[in-house]
Design an enzyme around this catalytic site. Structure first.
Site, mmCIF file in Angstrom:
data_model
loop_
_atom_site.group_PDB
_atom_site.id
_atom_site.type_symbol
_atom_site.label_atom_id
_atom_site.label_comp_id
_atom_site.label_asym_id
_atom_site.label_seq_id
_atom_site.Cartn_x
_atom_site.Cartn_y
_atom_site.Cartn_z
ATOM 1 N N LYS A 115 -2.647 -8.692 -4.615
ATOM 2 C CA LYS A 115 -3.117 -8.846 -3.233
ATOM 3 C C LYS A 115 -3.721 -10.227 -2.995
ATOM 4 C CE LYS A 115 -3.627 -4.143 -1.646
ATOM 5 N NZ LYS A 115 -4.504 -3.091 -1.121
ATOM 6 N N LYS A 197 7.848 -1.245 -6.067
ATOM 7 C CA LYS A 197 7.356 0.010 -5.472
ATOM 8 C C LYS A 197 7.663 0.081 -3.978
ATOM 9 C CE LYS A 197 3.096 0.358 -4.203
ATOM 10 N NZ LYS A 197 1.655 0.459 -3.964
ATOM 11 N N LYS A 200 4.255 0.260 2.203
ATOM 12 C CA LYS A 200 4.251 0.103 3.665
ATOM 13 C C LYS A 200 4.262 -1.362 4.066
ATOM 14 C CE LYS A 200 -0.029 2.278 3.459
ATOM 15 N NZ LYS A 200 -0.806 3.310 4.075
HETATM 16 P P1 TYM Z 1 -2.742 4.151 -0.967
HETATM 17 O O1 TYM Z 1 -3.233 4.428 0.421
HETATM 18 O O2 TYM Z 1 -2.105 2.840 -1.230
HETATM 19 O O3 TYM Z 1 -1.724 5.269 -1.401
HETATM 20 C C1 TYM Z 1 -2.028 6.651 -1.302
HETATM 21 C C2 TYM Z 1 -1.405 7.376 -2.480
HETATM 22 O O4 TYM Z 1 0.005 7.214 -2.475
HETATM 23 C C3 TYM Z 1 0.443 6.787 -3.757
HETATM 24 N N1 TYM Z 1 1.645 5.937 -3.594
HETATM 25 C C4 TYM Z 1 2.816 6.150 -4.196
HETATM 26 N N2 TYM Z 1 3.223 7.090 -5.062
HETATM 27 C C5 TYM Z 1 4.495 7.020 -5.502
HETATM 28 N N3 TYM Z 1 5.372 6.055 -5.125
HETATM 29 C C6 TYM Z 1 5.012 5.088 -4.263
HETATM 30 N N4 TYM Z 1 5.885 4.157 -3.887
HETATM 31 C C7 TYM Z 1 3.675 5.110 -3.762
HETATM 32 N N5 TYM Z 1 2.985 4.317 -2.901
HETATM 33 C C8 TYM Z 1 1.749 4.836 -2.821
HETATM 34 C C9 TYM Z 1 -0.734 6.005 -4.317
HETATM 35 O O5 TYM Z 1 -0.668 5.912 -5.726
HETATM 36 C C10 TYM Z 1 -1.895 6.843 -3.835
HETATM 37 O O6 TYM Z 1 -2.139 7.928 -4.714
HETATM 38 N N6 TYM Z 1 -6.941 2.955 -3.397
HETATM 39 C C11 TYM Z 1 -6.123 4.060 -2.944
HETATM 40 C C12 TYM Z 1 -6.880 5.016 -2.051
HETATM 41 C C13 TYM Z 1 -8.148 5.520 -2.636
HETATM 42 C C14 TYM Z 1 -8.270 6.493 -3.656
HETATM 43 C C15 TYM Z 1 -9.683 6.677 -3.847
HETATM 44 C C16 TYM Z 1 -7.365 7.238 -4.382
HETATM 45 C C17 TYM Z 1 -9.400 5.128 -2.260
HETATM 46 N N7 TYM Z 1 -10.310 5.828 -2.990
HETATM 47 C C18 TYM Z 1 -10.180 7.573 -4.771
HETATM 48 C C19 TYM Z 1 -7.869 8.137 -5.340
HETATM 49 C C20 TYM Z 1 -9.250 8.300 -5.524
HETATM 50 C C21 TYM Z 1 -4.949 3.512 -2.168
HETATM 51 O O7 TYM Z 1 -5.007 2.438 -1.646
HETATM 52 O O8 TYM Z 1 -3.923 4.394 -2.022
#
Ligand code: TYM
Length: 332
Positions: A115, A197, A200
């Site tokens: 990032k 990956k 979005k």
């Molecule tokens: P975020 O919002 O980027 O994504 C949400 C969840 O989706 C999963 N994910 C995927 N899984 C499989 N293939 C993909 N291409 C893919 N893209 C996204 C992510 O692994 C995630 O589980 N930091 C985290 C949010 C967060 C969080 C937490 C998660 C904040 N606090 C505490 C767990 C526990 C995030 O940005 O996820």
């Protein structure tokens, strides 16, 4: 017997992708269905502002993601569903944990490095501190398991390290959490570049499917997806990343294993796989749009769900935070 605490969160920015849905949210719903768990799910809006957001869009996205989670089957009667910024204990515990986290550890985080490269004009402290806030999210609720996609596993490792470090200094305080990956689809890849990956923020809109895409758009994107040289349909992510990604998506959409899909496609062509994959994804996401529209037509109802979640989450978070402050030696 004590129920297991399951915790996870998603950022309310942009769209909910097929990767989010297969890798995380559909897994949350399945875990929620198992009565042996206490489930807590959040909109990680404080994480979202580590990248500059338009205020009006962020507000709209937060409402929209509440509707998306409900449409995906997260049931606020069975799970706590809330907005991270509504529970100030997250930011406060984050500060405390900052004092038990090393700069070197944060510098090594892959997502921070990626990032920072992408947003070189805005490498803010929040971006670097992101994993500590995530650790605070998880540790506040004494979470046993954290269902996420592969990309978040490194952050869970850090949360474990911070919890263990704190426990070693002050005695048993935090539960050391475990990451939990879905069996199939913990890393869904871009349809246009299957070595990266599905995200979005993919600059190529054809690489990513939104759970709200029309059936036509879904079919078009999958049919145009990048496949590999050769003809055989085998699961080999290294040498055949495109075909392997489609097999994974198809298997998750149909609730089968990848091995079963490979067998079913013996002697068939890539075109067949694409058609089957498109149909299965359209079918899987069909109920989404309708339910989403219904929830979105009642914004007051969505905000009431968040208000109820806030109260339930805060009751747990406040206790943990007070315990942590006491242990550190702060006056409480
Ligand atoms: P975020 O919002 O980027 O994504 C949400 C969840 O989706 C999963 N994910 C995927 N899984 C499989 N293939 C993909 N291409 C893919 N893209 C996204 C992510 O692994 C995630 O589980 N930091 C985290 C949010 C967060 C969080 C937490 C998660 C904040 N606090 C505490 C767990 C526990 C995030 O940005 O996820």
């Amino acid at each position: 017997m004590k129920k297991r605490v399951i915790y996870s969160a998603i950022q309310p920015s942009g769209m909910m992708t097929l990767g989010n849905y297969i890798g995380a949210v559909s897994n949350w719903r399945d875990i929620q269905a198992d009565g042996a768990n206490d489930c807590i799910f959040a909109l990680a809006d404080l994480h979202t502002i580590t990248v500059r957001q338009d205020p009006e869009k962020l507000r709209r996205n937060s409402v929209s993601f509440l509707a998306l989670l409900l449409a995906a089957g997260i049931d606020p009667k069975r799970s706590v569903l809330y907005v991270q910024s509504h529970v100030h204990e997250h930011a406060e515990l984050c500060w405390l944990l900052n004092c038990y986290t090393y700069v070197g550890e944060m510098n090594r985080m892959t997502q921070f490095k990626d990032k920072s490269a992408k947003h070189s004009d805005n490498i803010n402290m929040g971006l670097m501190d992101y994993p500590v806030l995530m650790a605070a999210d998880i540790l506040l609720y004494k979470s046993d398991q954290v269902p996420v996609g592969v990309d978040q596993m490194q952050h869970i490792e850090i949360a474990r390290d911070i919890a263990e470090r704190f426990n070693n200094i002050y005695g048993e305080t935090f539960v050391v959490p475990e990451g939990r990956l879905t069996k199939t689809g913990a890393k869904i890849m871009s349809l246009q570049d299957p070595t990266s990956k599905m995200s979005k923020s993919d600059p190529n809109p054809n690489g990513v499917i939104s759970v709200l895409d029309s059936a036509d758009d879904i079919a078009r994107k999958i049919k145009r997806s990048v496949t590999d040289s050769g003809l055989e349909i085998v699961f080999d992510p290294e040498n055949k990343p495109g075909v392997s990604n489609l097999l994974t998506i198809l298997a998750s959409a149909e609730g089968k294993t990848v091995e079963e899909e490979v067998k079913a496609f013996e002697g068939k062509m890539y075109g067949h796989l694409k058609v089957a994959c498109a149909e299965a994804v359209v079918e899987m996401l069909r109920p989404f749009r309708e339910k989403y529209d219904a929830y979105m037509s009642d914004e007051a109802g969505l905000l009431a769900v968040a208000a109820d979640g806030r109260e339930r989450a805060q009751a747990i978070a406040a206790k943990t935070l007070a315990d942590v402050k006491r242990k550190i030696g702060l006056l409480v």
